[in-house]
Design an enzyme around this catalytic site. Structure first.
Site, PDB file in Angstrom:
ATOM      1  N   ASP A  49      13.166  -3.989   4.176  1.00 38.72           N
ATOM      2  CA  ASP A  49      11.722  -3.980   4.413  1.00 38.72           C
ATOM      3  C   ASP A  49      11.023  -4.022   3.063  1.00 38.72           C
ATOM      4  O   ASP A  49      11.585  -4.532   2.102  1.00 38.72           O
ATOM      5  CB  ASP A  49      11.317  -2.751   5.240  1.00 38.72           C
ATOM      6  CG  ASP A  49      10.090  -3.008   6.112  1.00 38.72           C
ATOM      7  OD1 ASP A  49       8.997  -3.179   5.534  1.00 38.72           O
ATOM      8  OD2 ASP A  49      10.209  -3.042   7.347  1.00 38.72           O
ATOM      9  N   HIS A  72      11.111  -7.208   1.822  1.00 35.45           N
ATOM     10  CA  HIS A  72       9.870  -7.849   2.246  1.00 35.45           C
ATOM     11  C   HIS A  72       8.851  -7.912   1.120  1.00 35.45           C
ATOM     12  O   HIS A  72       7.673  -8.172   1.359  1.00 35.45           O
ATOM     13  CB  HIS A  72       9.272  -7.122   3.450  1.00 35.45           C
ATOM     14  CG  HIS A  72      10.084  -7.282   4.698  1.00 35.45           C
ATOM     15  ND1 HIS A  72       9.708  -6.750   5.911  1.00 35.45           N
ATOM     16  CD2 HIS A  72      11.265  -7.920   4.929  1.00 35.45           C
ATOM     17  CE1 HIS A  72      10.616  -7.038   6.838  1.00 35.45           C
ATOM     18  NE2 HIS A  72      11.572  -7.739   6.255  1.00 35.45           N
TER      19      HIS A  72
END
Length: 222
Positions: A49, A72
């Site tokens: 993430d 991410h």
């Protein structure tokens, strides 16, 4: 979350290594919330993430010499979920290398919220095969059955600087500004931004409801 700073003042976090598989869900590396005066430096973060996520109530945040990927990318937000008031201000990301991340430098807010994200600078950043290198999304929604149509209110996004950003984009849209018609993104500054694709494939910028200025070589451009 691997490491969270919540309601903290005067923090120095340095030489941290955070590692998780790239497919591991919601494994933010360093999460900053309601925190002031924090300096994150010389950190290596590989997760599934956000490498660094900076959310509501945070100000005076510095992140320098960050190595990120997979993950991410570096994110401001999300802000304004559930109609809430949120703010983030005075953020400096300086000297970062992002490799094979889903996003690069991202600001994400929900429709229907209020508040602001302002005075944010991203500079001296290298991208290596990043899917969405530069992205502002005022329509963020992570629900499986989203109801995310444009609403009357939105978190205001202003005074955002991208300076000396270079590298390779995986997607055609290397720059994506998706802003609200009622609260357009404004004072967006791009200086010396050069994002390309491998083998000279087409690259472009998508710019909706944004007031921007550029200086130097900016490619792609709105």
């Amino acid at each position: 979350m691997h490491l969270t700073f919540q309601k903290c003042i005067n923090v120095k976090a340095s030489k941290l290594v955070v590692t998780a598989p790239g497919h591991s869900p919601n494994t933010d590396g360093i999460h900053v919330t309601e925190t002031q005066n924090i300096h994150i430096q010389n950190c290596t973060i590989r997760t599934g993430d956000d490498c660094i996520s900076i959310v509501g109530g945070s100000k005076n945040v510095e992140a320098t010499d960050i190595t990120c990927g997979p993950g991410h990318g570096i994110s401001i937000g999300s802000l304004g979920a559930g109609g809430s008031f949120d703010y983030v201000s005075n953020v400096m990301v300086n000297r970062a290398i992002l490799t094979e991340t889903t996003n690069g430098l991202r600001i994400k807010t929900w429709q229907g919220g209020s508040g602001y994200a302002k005075n944010i600078t991203f500079q001296n950043v290298e991208m290596h095969n990043v899917r969405n290198p530069i992205i502002i999304n005022q329509f963020y929604c992570d629900k499986k059955e989203p109801s995310c149509s444009e609403q009357a209110s939105a978190v205001e996004i202003s005074n955002i600087v991208y300076k000396n950003i270079t590298g390779i984009s995986v997607s055609e849209e290397a720059i994506n500004f998706k802003c609200s018609k009622t609260f357009p993104c404004h004072e967006i500054w791009l200086e010396d931004v050069n994002l390309a694709r491998q083998e000279d494939e087409n690259v472009k910028a998508a710019c909706d409801s944004v007031k921007w200025t550029n200086q130097g070589n900016v490619s792609p451009s709105c």
